[in-house]
Design a protein around this motif. Structure first.
Motif, PDB file in Angstrom:
ATOM      1  N   TYR A 246       3.118   7.701  -2.838  1.00 42.29           N
ATOM      2  CA  TYR A 246       1.713   8.029  -2.579  1.00 42.29           C
ATOM      3  C   TYR A 246       0.819   6.953  -3.172  1.00 42.29           C
ATOM      4  O   TYR A 246       1.188   6.276  -4.142  1.00 42.29           O
ATOM      5  N   GLY A 247      -0.363   6.812  -2.582  1.00 38.95           N
ATOM      6  CA  GLY A 247      -1.328   5.841  -3.073  1.00 38.95           C
ATOM      7  C   GLY A 247      -2.744   6.381  -3.012  1.00 38.95           C
ATOM      8  O   GLY A 247      -2.999   7.439  -2.433  1.00 38.95           O
ATOM      9  N   ASN A 248      -3.659   5.636  -3.620  1.00 47.43           N
ATOM     10  CA  ASN A 248      -5.069   6.027  -3.643  1.00 47.43           C
ATOM     11  C   ASN A 248      -5.945   4.855  -3.231  1.00 47.43           C
ATOM     12  O   ASN A 248      -6.940   4.529  -3.879  1.00 47.43           O
ATOM     13  N   ALA A 249      -5.570   4.218  -2.129  1.00 49.93           N
ATOM     14  CA  ALA A 249      -6.304   3.041  -1.661  1.00 49.93           C
ATOM     15  C   ALA A 249      -7.746   3.389  -1.283  1.00 49.93           C
ATOM     16  O   ALA A 249      -8.636   2.527  -1.357  1.00 49.93           O
ATOM     17  N   ASP A 250      -8.004   4.628  -0.866  1.00 50.21           N
ATOM     18  CA  ASP A 250      -9.357   5.043  -0.486  1.00 50.21           C
ATOM     19  C   ASP A 250     -10.191   5.487  -1.678  1.00 50.21           C
ATOM     20  O   ASP A 250     -11.358   5.857  -1.508  1.00 50.21           O
ATOM     21  N   ASP A 251      -9.593   5.457  -2.867  1.00 50.27           N
ATOM     22  CA  ASP A 251     -10.261   5.886  -4.091  1.00 50.27           C
ATOM     23  C   ASP A 251     -10.817   7.315  -3.954  1.00 50.27           C
ATOM     24  O   ASP A 251     -11.938   7.603  -4.324  1.00 50.27           O
ATOM     25  N   ASP A 252      -9.993   8.177  -3.423  1.00 48.47           N
ATOM     26  CA  ASP A 252     -10.308   9.603  -3.290  1.00 48.47           C
ATOM     27  C   ASP A 252      -9.384  10.348  -4.245  1.00 48.47           C
ATOM     28  O   ASP A 252      -8.339  10.881  -3.857  1.00 48.47           O
ATOM     29  N   GLU A 293      14.077   8.236  -4.108  1.00 49.78           N
ATOM     30  CA  GLU A 293      12.960   7.300  -4.294  1.00 49.78           C
ATOM     31  C   GLU A 293      11.675   8.118  -4.305  1.00 49.78           C
ATOM     32  O   GLU A 293      11.369   8.797  -3.320  1.00 49.78           O
ATOM     33  N   TRP A 294      10.934   8.032  -5.391  1.00 53.91           N
ATOM     34  CA  TRP A 294       9.626   8.687  -5.454  1.00 53.91           C
ATOM     35  C   TRP A 294       8.766   7.977  -6.494  1.00 53.91           C
ATOM     36  O   TRP A 294       9.270   7.511  -7.498  1.00 53.91           O
ATOM     37  N   ASN A 295       7.491   7.877  -6.206  1.00 53.22           N
ATOM     38  CA  ASN A 295       6.563   7.273  -7.169  1.00 53.22           C
ATOM     39  C   ASN A 295       5.198   7.100  -6.513  1.00 53.22           C
ATOM     40  O   ASN A 295       5.001   7.427  -5.339  1.00 53.22           O
ATOM     41  N   VAL A 296       4.274   6.542  -7.290  1.00 56.45           N
ATOM     42  CA  VAL A 296       3.010   5.996  -6.780  1.00 56.45           C
ATOM     43  C   VAL A 296       3.262   4.527  -6.457  1.00 56.45           C
ATOM     44  O   VAL A 296       3.897   3.813  -7.228  1.00 56.45           O
ATOM     45  N   TRP A 297       2.767   4.085  -5.287  1.00 51.59           N
ATOM     46  CA  TRP A 297       2.955   2.678  -4.901  1.00 51.59           C
ATOM     47  C   TRP A 297       1.830   2.275  -3.956  1.00 51.59           C
ATOM     48  O   TRP A 297       1.762   2.751  -2.840  1.00 51.59           O
ATOM     49  N   TYR A 298       0.939   1.419  -4.424  1.00 48.63           N
ATOM     50  CA  TYR A 298      -0.086   0.856  -3.542  1.00 48.63           C
ATOM     51  C   TYR A 298      -0.850  -0.285  -4.194  1.00 48.63           C
ATOM     52  O   TYR A 298      -1.416  -1.133  -3.505  1.00 48.63           O
ATOM     53  N   HIS A 299      -0.866  -0.359  -5.522  1.00 49.34           N
ATOM     54  CA  HIS A 299      -1.693  -1.354  -6.217  1.00 49.34           C
ATOM     55  C   HIS A 299      -1.313  -2.797  -5.860  1.00 49.34           C
ATOM     56  O   HIS A 299      -2.175  -3.675  -5.836  1.00 49.34           O
ATOM     57  N   SER A 300      -0.043  -3.041  -5.602  1.00 48.60           N
ATOM     58  CA  SER A 300       0.441  -4.419  -5.455  1.00 48.60           C
ATOM     59  C   SER A 300       0.461  -4.911  -4.015  1.00 48.60           C
ATOM     60  O   SER A 300       0.863  -6.050  -3.759  1.00 48.60           O
ATOM     61  N   HIS A 301       0.043  -4.082  -3.065  1.00 48.10           N
ATOM     62  CA  HIS A 301       0.189  -4.461  -1.653  1.00 48.10           C
ATOM     63  C   HIS A 301      -0.500  -5.789  -1.327  1.00 48.10           C
ATOM     64  O   HIS A 301       0.073  -6.648  -0.649  1.00 48.10           O
ATOM     65  N   ALA A 302      -1.724  -5.968  -1.797  1.00 49.13           N
ATOM     66  CA  ALA A 302      -2.480  -7.179  -1.461  1.00 49.13           C
ATOM     67  C   ALA A 302      -1.802  -8.425  -2.025  1.00 49.13           C
ATOM     68  O   ALA A 302      -1.670  -9.446  -1.334  1.00 49.13           O
ATOM     69  N   ALA A 303      -1.356  -8.341  -3.278  1.00 50.02           N
ATOM     70  CA  ALA A 303      -0.692  -9.494  -3.896  1.00 50.02           C
ATOM     71  C   ALA A 303       0.619  -9.819  -3.183  1.00 50.02           C
ATOM     72  O   ALA A 303       0.957 -10.992  -2.980  1.00 50.02           O
ATOM     73  N   ASP A 304       1.356  -8.793  -2.777  1.00 51.27           N
ATOM     74  CA  ASP A 304       2.648  -9.027  -2.137  1.00 51.27           C
ATOM     75  C   ASP A 304       2.500  -9.709  -0.774  1.00 51.27           C
ATOM     76  O   ASP A 304       3.364 -10.471  -0.356  1.00 51.27           O
ATOM     77  N   ARG A 305       1.392  -9.420  -0.093  1.00 50.87           N
ATOM     78  CA  ARG A 305       1.164 -10.057   1.213  1.00 50.87           C
ATOM     79  C   ARG A 305       0.947 -11.565   1.084  1.00 50.87           C
ATOM     80  O   ARG A 305       1.147 -12.309   2.044  1.00 50.87           O
ATOM     81  N   LYS A 306       0.553 -12.030  -0.097  1.00 52.27           N
ATOM     82  CA  LYS A 306       0.267 -13.443  -0.314  1.00 52.27           C
ATOM     83  C   LYS A 306       1.461 -14.217  -0.876  1.00 52.27           C
ATOM     84  O   LYS A 306       1.383 -15.426  -1.074  1.00 52.27           O
TER      85      LYS A 306
END
Length: 501
Positions: A246-252, A293-306
């Motif tokens: 799960y992630g909180n990319a929308d800051d909700d 496999e379970w966790n929070v995962w979303y913070h690193s997406h932008a860095a990983d794309r680069k």
């Protein structure tokens, strides 16, 4: 908040015995999980094998009973033979899942050695992407057969006289996902998994097997995938896997903290699917679940794309977790415990550096991320029987999820220690939540401690320079009067209330 939350638990109303493997984790050849994580020769705190002792100490704090290896997406392109024998003879490979170079300096036997030093068992995955049943049975023979055959004697030649006796094996990884090397449809995978299961158990009948379920609840093929796979494999496997991030990319944040309700629904759907197949096959066997496999995962997406491809162990998936992430991890742990009768194994993905509770710097220190704490508390104090929680709680609605209780909680009875532990999250972001826990069936209780993880800033993180910025304290306000516990759970908090009964 004026309205009180109430919880009643009875020692005879049990969900089930908690399998210690519920507190497992995961190491994949991805990013710095292995190289720079558990293994860093030349580090000032490395042992004679190159294993970082500071990391092992933190793993021991978590009391991790089992670790899944070597993937993850990595395993679907993995030639296990590349990773054994003299290191100078091992092949470097393009690792296509994460677009890096795998040196194979750290391999299968090294991981078994590391697991022993970390006081944990191995959950080994086999490659059903580019490989198949032959490589799978050979690996079981190499690992578990005593001697007198090519593969078992090769292990002995490599310096391991005694078999590794690995008892838990995963039949591939996320084979429903188009991103997977060797992706298969449900029939293709079901047939392959069945044939692999047969020969692996012919080599060692004592092993337990995990079949691939859906990669997430959001997959278009869910849950038809599970039904088809189990139609082939039901009598040959012990577990069906589940994966969810799960992630909180929308800051909700209110919705983010409610995602564990979706996790509950995911688990219930898988249980129903397994039981449907049990009925269809007129089977006496009840299948268990491995939420591996379970966790929070979303913070690193932008860095990983680069990231530039074809590096060796670059930083990948290095989420820096904040306080609200720790709260959701706490809620997800409670979800697992609420289904302890059927979810027997689970793996927080992953263990070090890669979406992990433990972080390191190459050549430097190690520290605990915010999510380290609820996982540690659950692992250390969440042993015994999970009790049915009868809860009354005020609720809230979000844009996506309705009827979300502010209180998320479970109670665990450890009969050997004569203890009851209540894990509780207050999802309210602005107000404390009065809580009453009724333990009448236990008689008079006394408070051992009330641990609280709280922070005024939901986005607060721990770093190597400030490792204790988000850290639990033992100064919770719980009080006991006979068999009733009264507490005020501070806003946005994770709570551990330990009681002697």
């Amino acid at each position: 908040m004026a309205e009180k939350a109430k919880m009643i638990v009875d020692k005879d109303f049990t969900i089930g015995e908690i399998d210690e493997r519920l507190y497992g984790s995961f190491i994949e050849h991805l990013g710095r999980a292995v190289y720079g994580g558990i293994y860093e020769p030349g580090h000032s705190d490395a042992d004679e094998n190159g294993f970082r002792r500071d990391v092992i100490e933190l793993v021991n704090e978590l009391q991790v009973p089992i670790v899944r290896y070597p993937g993850g997406n990595f395993v679907s392109g993995y030639n296990w033979e590349d990773s054994v024998g003299p290191k100078e003879e091992r092949k470097r490979r393009l690792e296509l899942a994460w677009r890096t170079i795998e040196t194979n300096e750290f391999g299968f036997n090294e991981f078994v050695d590391w697991a022993k030093k970390a006081n944990t068992e191995v959950m080994m995955a086999v490659n059903l992407g580019t490989r198949g049943i032959d490589a799978a049975r050979n690996l079981v023979e190499y690992s578990n057969h005593a001697s007198g055959t090519y593969w078992s004697d090769l292990r002995r030649k490599h310096g391991y006289e005694q078999p590794h006796n690995i008892k838990t094996w995963c039949l591939g990884n996320e084979m429903d996902g188009p991103w997977q090397i060797g992706h298969k449809n449900a029939v293709e995978y079901g047939r392959t998994a069945l044939e692999a299961a047969k020969v692996m158990k012919w080599v060692d009948p004592s092993i337990e097997l995990v079949a691939c379920g859906s990669s997430s609840r959001q997959m278009a093929t869910f849950p038809d995938w599970e039904a088809t796979v189990l139609d082939h494999t039901y009598e040959h496997v012990e577990y069906l896997s589940m994966h969810q991030y799960y992630g909180n990319a929308d800051d909700d944040t209110p919705t983010f903290l409610a995602r564990s309700l979706e996790m509950d629904d995911f688990i219930r759907t898988l249980i129903a699917t397994c039981d449907y197949m049990k009925a269809k096959k007129r089977s006496k066997k009840k299948l268990s679940l491995s939420f591996d496999e379970w966790n929070v995962w979303y913070h690193s997406h932008a860095a990983d794309r680069k990231m530039e491809p074809w590096q060796i162990a670059p930083p990948q998936l290095e989420d820096i977790y904040n306080h609200e992430d720790a709260l959701l991890v706490g809620c997800m742990l409670i979800s697992l415990l609420k289904h302890a009768d059927r979810v027997k194994m689970a793996c927080l993905a992953q263990l070090v550096n890669v979406i992990a509770p433990i972080m390191t710097s190459n050549g430097g220190g190690s520290w605990r991320q915010t999510i380290f704490y609820p996982f540690m508390h659950a692992s250390v104090y969440g042993r015994g029987k999970s009790l049915v929680p009868l809860i009354q709680s005020p609720k809230y609605d979000t844009k996506q999820i309705t009827d979300v209780p502010y209180l998320e909680a479970i109670a665990i009875h450890n009969e050997e220690q004569d203890e009851v532990t209540v894990f509780a999250v207050n999802r309210h972001l602005d107000s404390s939540l009065p809580l009453e826990v009724d333990l009448r069936s236990f008689g008079a209780c006394s408070l051992i401690e009330h641990i609280v993880l709280e922070h005024d800033d939901l986005k607060a993180v721990n770093t190597e320079q400030q490792p204790d910025n988000v850290k639990p304290h033992p100064n919770g306000n719980a009080q006991v009067d006979g068999f009733k516990v009264q507490a005020s759970l501070v806003k946005a908090s994770w709570n551990v209330i330990r009681l002697k009964v």
